[in-house]
Motif scaffolding. Sequence first.
Motif, short mmCIF file in Angstrom:
data_model
loop_
_atom_site.label_atom_id
_atom_site.label_comp_id
_atom_site.label_asym_id
_atom_site.label_seq_id
_atom_site.Cartn_x
_atom_site.Cartn_y
_atom_site.Cartn_z
N PRO A 224 -15.77 -8.26 -29.76
CA PRO A 224 -16.68 -8.06 -28.67
C PRO A 224 -15.84 -7.06 -27.76
O PRO A 224 -14.56 -7.36 -27.52
CB PRO A 224 -17.34 -9.11 -28.30
CG PRO A 224 -16.28 -10.39 -28.52
CD PRO A 224 -15.60 -9.91 -29.79
N ALA A 225 -16.39 -6.24 -26.92
CA ALA A 225 -15.86 -5.44 -25.92
C ALA A 225 -15.71 -6.43 -24.66
O ALA A 225 -16.64 -7.27 -24.47
CB ALA A 225 -16.65 -4.32 -25.51
N PRO A 226 -14.45 -6.52 -23.90
CA PRO A 226 -14.44 -7.56 -22.77
C PRO A 226 -15.28 -7.03 -21.84
O PRO A 226 -15.52 -6.10 -21.33
CB PRO A 226 -12.67 -7.20 -22.62
CG PRO A 226 -12.54 -5.75 -23.01
CD PRO A 226 -13.49 -5.50 -24.10
N ARG A 227 -15.70 -8.38 -21.31
CA ARG A 227 -16.53 -8.07 -20.13
C ARG A 227 -15.57 -8.19 -18.87
O ARG A 227 -14.57 -8.48 -18.79
CB ARG A 227 -17.47 -9.41 -20.13
CG ARG A 227 -18.26 -9.75 -21.25
CD ARG A 227 -19.03 -10.94 -21.08
NE ARG A 227 -19.92 -11.15 -19.86
CZ ARG A 227 -21.11 -10.68 -19.85
NH1 ARG A 227 -21.74 -10.17 -21.01
NH2 ARG A 227 -21.84 -10.76 -18.86
N PRO A 228 -16.23 -7.46 -17.75
CA PRO A 228 -15.69 -7.36 -16.53
C PRO A 228 -15.32 -8.66 -15.89
O PRO A 228 -16.02 -9.36 -16.05
CB PRO A 228 -16.37 -6.38 -15.73
CG PRO A 228 -17.35 -5.72 -16.47
CD PRO A 228 -17.52 -6.68 -17.77
N SER A 229 -14.24 -8.77 -15.32
CA SER A 229 -13.74 -9.93 -14.70
C SER A 229 -14.52 -10.08 -13.40
O SER A 229 -14.99 -9.25 -12.59
CB SER A 229 -12.14 -10.04 -14.43
OG SER A 229 -11.88 -11.19 -13.52
N LYS A 230 -14.80 -11.47 -13.16
CA LYS A 230 -15.50 -11.69 -11.86
C LYS A 230 -14.36 -12.14 -10.67
O LYS A 230 -14.81 -12.39 -9.69
CB LYS A 230 -16.48 -13.00 -11.99
CG LYS A 230 -17.62 -12.73 -12.89
CD LYS A 230 -18.41 -14.16 -12.96
CE LYS A 230 -19.90 -13.65 -13.95
NZ LYS A 230 -20.52 -14.66 -13.68
N VAL A 231 -13.11 -12.27 -11.01
CA VAL A 231 -12.07 -12.51 -10.13
C VAL A 231 -12.29 -11.74 -8.98
O VAL A 231 -11.92 -11.93 -7.61
CB VAL A 231 -10.81 -12.69 -10.68
CG1 VAL A 231 -9.79 -12.96 -9.51
CG2 VAL A 231 -10.93 -13.80 -11.64
N PRO A 232 -12.30 -10.17 -9.05
CA PRO A 232 -12.06 -9.38 -8.05
C PRO A 232 -13.34 -9.58 -6.91
O PRO A 232 -13.10 -9.64 -5.60
CB PRO A 232 -12.33 -7.92 -8.33
CG PRO A 232 -11.60 -8.36 -9.92
CD PRO A 232 -11.98 -9.48 -10.21
N GLY A 233 -14.37 -9.73 -7.52
CA GLY A 233 -15.87 -10.03 -6.77
C GLY A 233 -15.73 -11.24 -6.09
O GLY A 233 -16.03 -11.41 -4.77
N LEU A 234 -14.99 -12.45 -6.44
CA LEU A 234 -14.91 -13.70 -5.95
C LEU A 234 -13.92 -13.60 -4.69
O LEU A 234 -14.15 -14.19 -3.58
CB LEU A 234 -14.48 -14.78 -6.96
CG LEU A 234 -15.39 -15.02 -8.00
CD1 LEU A 234 -14.94 -15.98 -8.77
CD2 LEU A 234 -16.85 -15.70 -7.21
N LEU A 307 -19.79 -8.98 -8.13
CA LEU A 307 -20.27 -10.18 -9.03
C LEU A 307 -21.36 -9.63 -9.79
O LEU A 307 -21.58 -10.02 -10.94
CB LEU A 307 -20.36 -11.27 -8.07
CG LEU A 307 -19.19 -12.08 -7.53
CD1 LEU A 307 -19.79 -13.15 -6.58
CD2 LEU A 307 -18.52 -12.55 -8.40
N VAL A 308 -22.14 -8.86 -9.41
CA VAL A 308 -23.59 -8.41 -9.78
C VAL A 308 -23.09 -7.52 -11.05
O VAL A 308 -23.41 -7.38 -12.15
CB VAL A 308 -24.48 -7.76 -8.92
CG1 VAL A 308 -25.58 -6.79 -9.82
CG2 VAL A 308 -25.08 -8.61 -7.99
N LEU A 309 -22.01 -6.56 -10.86
CA LEU A 309 -21.66 -5.74 -11.86
C LEU A 309 -21.06 -6.47 -13.00
O LEU A 309 -20.95 -6.01 -14.26
CB LEU A 309 -20.53 -4.70 -11.29
CG LEU A 309 -21.29 -3.57 -10.42
CD1 LEU A 309 -20.23 -2.68 -9.70
CD2 LEU A 309 -22.43 -2.58 -11.15
N SER A 310 -20.20 -7.47 -12.49
CA SER A 310 -19.28 -8.02 -13.67
C SER A 310 -20.15 -9.08 -14.41
O SER A 310 -19.77 -9.28 -15.77
CB SER A 310 -18.20 -9.09 -13.03
OG SER A 310 -18.86 -10.01 -12.10
#
Length: 360
Positions: A224-234, A307-310
């Motif tokens: 599966p394609a990797p999902r965007p990380s939530k770390v930058p948003g946090l 966070l919404v985008l990730s």
Amino acid sequence: MERRGLRRSSWQRVASAAALGVALIAPPSARAQSKDELAEARALFQEGVALSAANNCAAALAKFQAVASVRRTPQVLFNIAECEARLGKLVSALGNYRIAAAAADGDPRANDVSAHVGARIDDLEARIPKLAIRRGEGALTATILLDGAALGASEMSADIPVDPGPHVISARIGDREVAREIVTLEERDAKTVEITIADPPAAPQPASPLPGGAKAEAPPTGAPAPRPSKVPGLVVLGAGIASGAVGGVFLGLRAGTLSDLDARCGGDRSCPPSARPVAERGRLYTGVAEAAIGLGVAGVAAGITLLVLSGSAAAAEPDTGARAAAAAAGRRAGAGVRRAEVLPRAPGADLAGLSVAGSF
């Protein structure tokens, strides 16, 4: 006794080669050679005979091959085969013996060759090792090479005569070598080698052409394609909250400064010169609080957006609802900021006094 036998065998070889060299005097059968060429060929042949008698077969072979470039008689070919057989080049020697036998057939000047070549051929046919190479699992479409030379279908279906010694068997698929094995054979050996490829490489997928000659890389199948990380948003959200907290601290300091300024000014808009440091401190606290709260609001809004985008792999634009909520939160936080302004020359103040205008 063994030494005498060896000496007798060597002299027999020399005598045989010398007798076979008589054919060089015969007239040419293909093209006319000059007297100088024939004289040089005779000299080379005699040198080859001498070198062969001294057991220097490599040098003798070079001399005989030079003679063959001028005149390929059955005798010359026979002596080339003799040297190759003594050097361990059994396959090539067998071929030259057979060519010499064919050339001597029906030629009265090559009776000596006909008298000896049959026994030489029978001896080599029994001594030459045989190697059978078969395709095993995963090797049906591979190119099989023996000592660097690709083998054809007929060679893969029969025993291959090889010289004694080590031989390299390899398999290639495209430009990649996928198997390699070294096999050593002695005289009269017969071995079978099966080439198997445990993990043959997958066939490359054709890439669809793109403008400008670029090639599109297909994503790996099954992954599966990797999902965007939530770390930058946090991280951004945490920084925004921390900045807002700093702004709140400076708002508290500002409030205490205003209270101190009110006490010094007696509740009116005129302040003595001694209140100037307090007013400057209040102005500093106000500026820091406004900047920190502004950065906090921006950080919270950006963090929520990231966070919404990730959280959605198909999102192409930031969540407008989250952005509107963050903006509303910013407006509410900004509405609670208490502002104070220190006026050095306000109406009703004396020359050295200060005027303080406060708003909440």
